[in-house]
Motif scaffolding. Sequence first.
Motif, PDB file in Angstrom:
ATOM      1  N   PRO A 281       0.823  -1.214   0.000  1.00 38.03           N
ATOM      2  CA  PRO A 281       0.000   0.000   0.000  1.00 38.03           C
ATOM      3  C   PRO A 281       0.854   1.261   0.000  1.00 38.03           C
ATOM      4  O   PRO A 281       1.769   1.406   0.811  1.00 38.03           O
ATOM      5  N   SER A 282       0.562   2.148  -0.939  1.00 40.62           N
ATOM      6  CA  SER A 282       1.333   3.383  -1.064  1.00 40.62           C
ATOM      7  C   SER A 282       0.427   4.432  -1.688  1.00 40.62           C
ATOM      8  O   SER A 282       0.103   4.356  -2.868  1.00 40.62           O
ATOM      9  N   ILE A 283      -0.013   5.372  -0.903  1.00 40.13           N
ATOM     10  CA  ILE A 283      -1.052   6.305  -1.318  1.00 40.13           C
ATOM     11  C   ILE A 283      -0.446   7.648  -1.712  1.00 40.13           C
ATOM     12  O   ILE A 283       0.338   8.236  -0.972  1.00 40.13           O
ATOM     13  N   THR A 284      -0.798   8.124  -2.900  1.00 39.17           N
ATOM     14  CA  THR A 284      -0.481   9.493  -3.300  1.00 39.17           C
ATOM     15  C   THR A 284      -1.698  10.380  -3.117  1.00 39.17           C
ATOM     16  O   THR A 284      -1.617  11.455  -2.530  1.00 39.17           O
ATOM     17  N   VAL A 285      -2.835   9.929  -3.625  1.00 34.78           N
ATOM     18  CA  VAL A 285      -4.103  10.641  -3.418  1.00 34.78           C
ATOM     19  C   VAL A 285      -4.991   9.722  -2.578  1.00 34.78           C
ATOM     20  O   VAL A 285      -5.550   8.755  -3.094  1.00 34.78           O
ATOM     21  N   PRO A 286      -5.128   9.966  -1.299  1.00 34.26           N
ATOM     22  CA  PRO A 286      -5.874   9.045  -0.438  1.00 34.26           C
ATOM     23  C   PRO A 286      -7.370   9.133  -0.672  1.00 34.26           C
ATOM     24  O   PRO A 286      -7.896  10.151  -1.149  1.00 34.26           O
ATOM     25  N   GLY A 287      -8.062   8.041  -0.343  1.00 33.35           N
ATOM     26  CA  GLY A 287      -9.507   8.080  -0.361  1.00 33.35           C
ATOM     27  C   GLY A 287     -10.019   9.165   0.568  1.00 33.35           C
ATOM     28  O   GLY A 287      -9.505   9.339   1.671  1.00 33.35           O
ATOM     29  N   GLY A 288     -11.010   9.904   0.113  1.00 33.65           N
ATOM     30  CA  GLY A 288     -11.534  11.034   0.877  1.00 33.65           C
ATOM     31  C   GLY A 288     -10.991  12.375   0.443  1.00 33.65           C
ATOM     32  O   GLY A 288     -11.535  13.417   0.825  1.00 33.65           O
ATOM     33  N   ALA A 289      -9.900  12.379  -0.348  1.00 32.16           N
ATOM     34  CA  ALA A 289      -9.407  13.629  -0.918  1.00 32.16           C
ATOM     35  C   ALA A 289     -10.444  14.170  -1.900  1.00 32.16           C
ATOM     36  O   ALA A 289     -11.277  13.432  -2.426  1.00 32.16           O
ATOM     37  N   THR A 290     -10.385  15.464  -2.149  1.00 27.01           N
ATOM     38  CA  THR A 290     -11.327  16.084  -3.076  1.00 27.01           C
ATOM     39  C   THR A 290     -10.623  16.440  -4.381  1.00 27.01           C
ATOM     40  O   THR A 290      -9.391  16.467  -4.455  1.00 27.01           O
ATOM     41  N   PHE A 291     -11.402  16.720  -5.407  1.00 20.38           N
ATOM     42  CA  PHE A 291     -10.848  17.154  -6.688  1.00 20.38           C
ATOM     43  C   PHE A 291     -11.764  18.189  -7.309  1.00 20.38           C
ATOM     44  O   PHE A 291     -12.954  18.297  -6.972  1.00 20.38           O
ATOM     45  N   SER A 292     -11.225  18.954  -8.226  1.00 23.62           N
ATOM     46  CA  SER A 292     -12.006  19.898  -9.012  1.00 23.62           C
ATOM     47  C   SER A 292     -11.322  20.093 -10.347  1.00 23.62           C
ATOM     48  O   SER A 292     -10.094  20.059 -10.444  1.00 23.62           O
ATOM     49  N   GLY A 293     -12.115  20.278 -11.383  1.00 19.74           N
ATOM     50  CA  GLY A 293     -11.580  20.518 -12.714  1.00 19.74           C
ATOM     51  C   GLY A 293     -12.513  21.408 -13.492  1.00 19.74           C
ATOM     52  O   GLY A 293     -13.726  21.428 -13.257  1.00 19.74           O
ATOM     53  N   SER A 294     -11.946  22.158 -14.428  1.00 18.78           N
ATOM     54  CA  SER A 294     -12.771  23.040 -15.247  1.00 18.78           C
ATOM     55  C   SER A 294     -12.231  23.066 -16.668  1.00 18.78           C
ATOM     56  O   SER A 294     -11.017  22.985 -16.898  1.00 18.78           O
TER      57      SER A 294
END
Length: 418
Positions: free
Chosen positions: A330-343
Amino acid sequence: MRNYVILAGTAAALSACGGAGPETIGSTAPAGTVGPGSGTNAATDIYAQFANPVDAKSYKGVGGTQRLTYTTDNRVTQGQQGLTYSANASTVRDSAIDIAYDPRDAIFTLTIADAKSGAGTTVRFQDPAQRTNFGGTTEPQWGTPNLAQLPAGAAANRNVNYLQSGGGNPTSLYGQSGTGFVDPGNSTTPPDGMPGSSYTAYSFFYEKPGSTTKYVSFAGYVANTVSFANVMAGTETLTQDSWTLERGAFAYGALTNNSAVPTSGSASYTGSMLGTMVFNPTLDDSVKKSTYFQWLTGTSTLSVNFASKQVGLAVDGFVLDPQYDRYTTPSITVPGGATFSGSGSALIDLVGKGGFTGTFQSFAFKNGATTLPVAVAGSSIDGAFYGPAAEEAGGGFRVVGGVPDQRVDIVGAFTGKK
């Protein structure tokens, strides 16, 4: 202790558990029936039939597919070996994704033949027991997102139906696909098997048409194929797993005729989005992480100026937990629960493109105070209008990171209504 079952050499149906009510293509079924489109007053036009089907229909999916192949072995520190990755995002008029539904038998057929990503399968979900859900002893296979159970702050979606073909059930000898002795695992535990065994399963899930939108919906799929073997490394016997994993997300529905799309005024469409990604920025680091899939779920907002043909797209939401195989550390860069946005932005071109096309200007993840922007090297937005008078919109997208020695790739789908 792993529980193994004997797998036959041919595919069959996955035994499903109940508990969430009957599954239909639409939001409701007529009283006294077991499927949609059985009522005497059921509408027969193409738009009404999307949520309340009467005739067999086929729809093209607009979105993306991903394919990841590699091997792992019980030398966990060796990580993933021989890895290849590819992906593709379809356009409105060049789609390799087909979703067919026949209300006479309540049968879905999913066909994916994406030569650019290498993803490809035809699965006919013909057995009623191939309908499944979360929460019982039988669940969708490893890597399938539970969209009704999301990180804190995310809006759960309880309007999603799940189907699965193959894979097996550790408490039953029915519904397995593969050979030998296999523990198929569950939605969070990957399959395992004795040397000489293999596992294959296909999952298809979709938001019920009519539940939030009438003319367009989103769907996703998971295909897992794993073979288990003993191999020699010098004088050492290793336990090796060979993985072929596919993921996809796409929108599909009843397209608006070009002549019915407005040419003046403006509108805002809001709805849902679903995405799948690989995010591995460590390929040039001294300690490299493995590449794994993660699902994205959230909302979309589409701003349309029909007069100027300008379209703006914004997507926001949450990242779900990574899907680790059995021998990946297990090696997390973007963990579960992180948010994102894009446009991004697009232009309407009904004659040339059949809808609207464009690109993303920004995409970023945030975990607490840490922001991880994607250096967008390539991107696409491909969408169309749905319904008799463009009451709804939907489509697919892709965002590709451009930093050398990184593997960052996101494909997804969005839907919305006025």
